[in-house]
Design a protein around this motif. Structure first.
Motif, PDB file in Angstrom:
ATOM      1  N   VAL A  22      -2.887  -2.697  -9.422  1.00  0.00           N
ATOM      2  CA  VAL A  22      -2.041  -3.865  -8.953  1.00  0.00           C
ATOM      3  C   VAL A  22      -2.501  -5.191  -9.596  1.00  0.00           C
ATOM      4  CG1 VAL A  22      -1.313  -5.346  -6.777  1.00  0.00           C
ATOM      5  CG2 VAL A  22      -1.742  -2.678  -6.436  1.00  0.00           C
ATOM      6  N   TYR A  50       1.477   1.421  -3.792  1.00  0.00           N
ATOM      7  CA  TYR A  50       0.334   1.953  -4.454  1.00  0.00           C
ATOM      8  C   TYR A  50      -0.008   3.370  -4.196  1.00  0.00           C
ATOM      9  CZ  TYR A  50      -4.768   2.291  -6.234  1.00  0.00           C
ATOM     10  OH  TYR A  50      -5.613   2.601  -7.027  1.00  0.00           O
ATOM     11  N   GLY A  61      -8.221   0.974  -3.270  1.00  0.00           N
ATOM     12  CA  GLY A  61      -7.391   0.868  -4.498  1.00  0.00           C
ATOM     13  C   GLY A  61      -7.835  -0.016  -5.592  1.00  0.00           C
ATOM     14  N   MET A 119       0.905  -1.124  -0.009  1.00  0.00           N
ATOM     15  CA  MET A 119       0.139  -0.179   0.039  1.00  0.00           C
ATOM     16  C   MET A 119       0.817   1.307   0.062  1.00  0.00           C
ATOM     17  SD  MET A 119      -2.825  -0.993  -0.602  1.00  0.00           S
ATOM     18  CE  MET A 119      -3.500   0.812  -0.737  1.00  0.00           C
ATOM     19  N   GLU A 131      -6.068  -6.698   0.099  1.00  0.00           N
ATOM     20  CA  GLU A 131      -5.182  -5.616   1.069  1.00  0.00           C
ATOM     21  C   GLU A 131      -5.569  -4.411   0.110  1.00  0.00           C
ATOM     22  OE1 GLU A 131      -2.365  -3.222   3.330  1.00  0.00           O
ATOM     23  OE2 GLU A 131      -3.829  -4.991   3.516  1.00  0.00           O
ATOM     24  N   VAL A 132      -5.505  -4.399  -1.284  1.00  0.00           N
ATOM     25  CA  VAL A 132      -5.430  -3.163  -2.026  1.00  0.00           C
ATOM     26  C   VAL A 132      -6.993  -2.713  -2.187  1.00  0.00           C
ATOM     27  CG1 VAL A 132      -5.049  -2.265  -4.385  1.00  0.00           C
ATOM     28  CG2 VAL A 132      -3.578  -3.727  -3.497  1.00  0.00           C
ATOM     29  N   ALA A 191      -7.195  -3.306  -8.150  1.00  0.00           N
ATOM     30  CA  ALA A 191      -6.423  -4.344  -8.200  1.00  0.00           C
ATOM     31  C   ALA A 191      -7.278  -5.411  -9.191  1.00  0.00           C
ATOM     32  CB  ALA A 191      -6.131  -5.163  -6.909  1.00  0.00           C
TER      33      ALA A 191
END
Length: 236
Positions: A43, A29, A59, A26, A53-54, A61
């Motif tokens: 990602v 990112y 985010g 992260m 996680e992203v 992904a």
């Protein structure tokens, strides 16, 4: 595009390692987004752990459809059907990306001279002998126009003449490709030097395609080992 593989051989799960209260992935990112130079940041991962996680932090992904030998192979699959010209590969283990080197990297594709550039990448000077000798630090030798001549985990050049002070450059794991060059890369089998060194950009050199190297003016930390994570914590 940030290629992200969970089972790294030297430091398994390193992208999920905590660095200042946030995962290494992260950090990468968020710093890529913060540069403001990209139309999009995505990602490309092989693990639900990394994907979650992203996405859980807002985010973007996506999953790789198959296993890949390199990060470039992974992102080539992801961009094959996208209408893009320049693709930037930011490795997930380089958490401290800033705007200036990204701008300099993209500028080499501009103008008449830039039309001949197919692949570009970053490097920084290495001064400490321990890092010059460390095989975890990939070194690059360049010609007078900063086109790559060779990448190696060994110190290059070899310092035979002690009256001469050579400049050593560390290759930073950030690449910019024309989409066509990236897709060509994935159509070629692994080449002999690449297989020996485990340095993927050697595949371009072995097919006669130099990388235009850009000297970075910031100090970064690539996280390949637990010791690098300690260095990154100090840098942060």
């Amino acid at each position: 595009m940030i290629p992200a593989r969970y089972a790294a051989s030297r430091f398994p799960g390193k992208l999920m390692a905590q660095l200042g209260g946030k995962s290494v992935l992260m950090h990468c990112y968020d710093s890529a987004v913060a540069t403001g130079v990209f139309d999009d940041v995505i990602v490309v991962c092989d693990s639900e752990i990394l994907y979650n996680e992203v996405v859980s932090h807002g985010g973007k992904a996506m999953f790789s459809k198959k296993q890949h030998e390199s990060g470039s192979d992974r992102i080539a699959e992801a961009v094959a059907d996208l209408d893009v010209d320049i693709v930037v590969n930011v490795q997930g283990d380089t958490p401290f990306i800033t705007r200036e080197p990204m701008e300099k990297l993209l500028q080499v594709f501009e103008g008449e001279e830039g039309k001949s550039v197919q692949v570009a990448s970053l490097m920084q000077e290495l001064h400490e002998e321990q890092y010059i000798q460390d095989p975890n630090y990939v070194k690059v030798a360049v010609d007078l126009n900063f086109n790559s001549l060779m990448f190696s985990r060994s110190p290059i050049p070899y310092h035979r003449d002690k009256t001469v002070k050579p400049t050593y450059y560390e290759h930073i794991g950030v690449y910019a490709f024309r989409k066509e060059a990236l897709l060509k890369f994935t159509s070629w089998p692994i080449t002999p030097l690449e297989a020996a060194e485990k340095v993927e950009c050697l595949r371009y050199l072995e097919h006669g395609i130099p990388l235009k190297m850009v000297v970075s003016e910031f100090t970064t930390v690539e996280i390949d080992t637990p010791e690098d994570l300690i260095k990154a914590e100090k840098y942060l």
